[in-house]
Design a protein around this motif. Structure first.
Motif, short mmCIF file in Angstrom:
data_model
loop_
_atom_site.label_atom_id
_atom_site.label_comp_id
_atom_site.label_asym_id
_atom_site.label_seq_id
_atom_site.Cartn_x
_atom_site.Cartn_y
_atom_site.Cartn_z
N TYR A 35 25.46 44.03 43.61
CA TYR A 35 25.02 43.39 44.84
C TYR A 35 26.21 42.75 45.56
CZ TYR A 35 20.11 43.81 43.40
OH TYR A 35 18.87 44.28 43.02
N GLY A 36 26.25 42.88 46.88
CA GLY A 36 27.32 42.31 47.67
C GLY A 36 27.76 43.28 48.75
N ASP A 37 28.73 42.85 49.55
CA ASP A 37 29.28 43.71 50.58
C ASP A 37 30.79 43.81 50.38
OD1 ASP A 37 30.26 41.25 51.42
OD2 ASP A 37 28.92 41.12 53.15
N SER B 199 36.00 42.36 47.95
CA SER B 199 37.41 42.10 48.19
C SER B 199 37.78 40.70 47.71
CB SER B 199 37.73 42.25 49.69
OG SER B 199 37.53 43.59 50.10
N LYS B 200 36.93 39.75 47.98
CA LYS B 200 37.19 38.37 47.55
C LYS B 200 37.24 38.27 46.04
CE LYS B 200 35.10 33.76 47.59
NZ LYS B 200 33.95 32.94 48.05
N MET B 201 36.32 38.95 45.36
CA MET B 201 36.19 38.80 43.91
C MET B 201 37.19 39.63 43.12
SD MET B 201 33.83 36.59 43.43
CE MET B 201 33.35 36.81 41.72
N TYR B 202 37.54 40.84 43.63
CA TYR B 202 38.26 41.80 42.79
C TYR B 202 39.56 42.34 43.38
CZ TYR B 202 33.51 41.98 40.86
OH TYR B 202 32.28 41.66 40.35
N GLY C 208 39.53 46.43 45.30
CA GLY C 208 38.42 45.55 44.95
C GLY C 208 37.08 46.10 45.39
N ALA C 209 37.02 46.58 46.63
CA ALA C 209 35.78 47.16 47.15
C ALA C 209 35.54 48.56 46.60
CB ALA C 209 35.82 47.19 48.67
N LYS C 210 36.63 49.33 46.47
CA LYS C 210 36.49 50.72 46.02
C LYS C 210 35.97 50.79 44.59
CE LYS C 210 38.96 55.13 45.97
NZ LYS C 210 40.24 55.82 46.28
N TYR C 211 36.42 49.85 43.75
CA TYR C 211 36.07 49.90 42.33
C TYR C 211 35.21 48.70 41.92
CZ TYR C 211 39.71 53.41 42.58
OH TYR C 211 40.45 54.51 42.94
#
Length: 213
Positions: free
Chosen positions: A64-66, A71-74, A95-98
């Protein structure tokens, strides 16, 4: 196993009703367990409980998330660069890709690369493959068998005489939500019992490492 009886036993316990997508995902995991020739009923129950929790009752195989959240988390340019480095996310956009995908929510370039090599798939260039029911099931089942996620594996917690629904969480994420997932595992075990020949009763290991009398 009588799958009709299995699904009937789940309704009213873990699910109010089962959508076709939820049924398909459960079926894919059961198929993969059979293909892997894994037969320990308590271990099977815990595999299913893990996926149940990580995928929000098989409703989503994408975290879950956008993109901003991922990006912020990973991401290496996000708010947790140390975590990004541990995940192998060294390139901006990783971060977003994976982000988390599949029945066990694999996260980070390093984990996608590991599963790519293991399964002979290109999850680096096609990370969305981890959301496909059969591939998600393979990553889950083979990963828990082999200790892919933390080094801990099914045989560490499910033996010929004992089972540990609490410590088994260490295969995925320390002791996070261990009691909740143990409850799911017990419900899946009861569904397996309802759908199979009688299952040998094993000794349960308590969270403190002792066994139940």
């Amino acid at each position: 196993m009588n799958r009709t009886a299995f699904f009937a036993a789940l309704r009213g316990k873990l699910f109010k009703g089962l959508t076709q997508q939820q049924t398909n995902r459960l079926e894919a995991i059961l198929d993969e367990i059979k293909s892997a020739d894994y037969t320990h009923p308590y271990g099977i129950a815990y595999i299913l409980a893990t996926a149940h929790h990580e995928s929000d009752r098989f409703k989503t195989y994408r975290e879950y998330g956008d993109e901003a959240y991922y990006s912020k988390m990973y991401d290496i340019e996000g708010s947790r660069p140390k975590t990004a480095r541990e995940l192998g996310n060294l390139t901006p956009g990783d971060g977003a890709k994976y982000a988390g995908r599949g029945a066990v929510q694999i996260t980070g370039r390093k984990n996608y690369q590991k599963q790519s090599q293991k399964l002979g798939l290109d999850l680096i260039n096609q990370p969305e493959l981890a959301e496909r029911d059969d591939i998600a099931a393979r990553i889950l089942v083979r990963g828990m068998q082999d200790g892919d996620f933390t080094g801990k594996q099914l045989e560490d917690y499910f033996t010929a005489t004992t089972y540990d629904f609490w410590g088994a969480r260490r295969m995925i994420n320390g002791t996070d939500k261990d009691d909740l997932i143990a409850g799911y595992a017990e419900a899946y075990l009861q569904a397996l019992i309802a759908a199979s020949e009688p299952i040998k009763t094993l000794v349960a290991i308590k969270p403190d490492g002792t066994s139940y009398a």
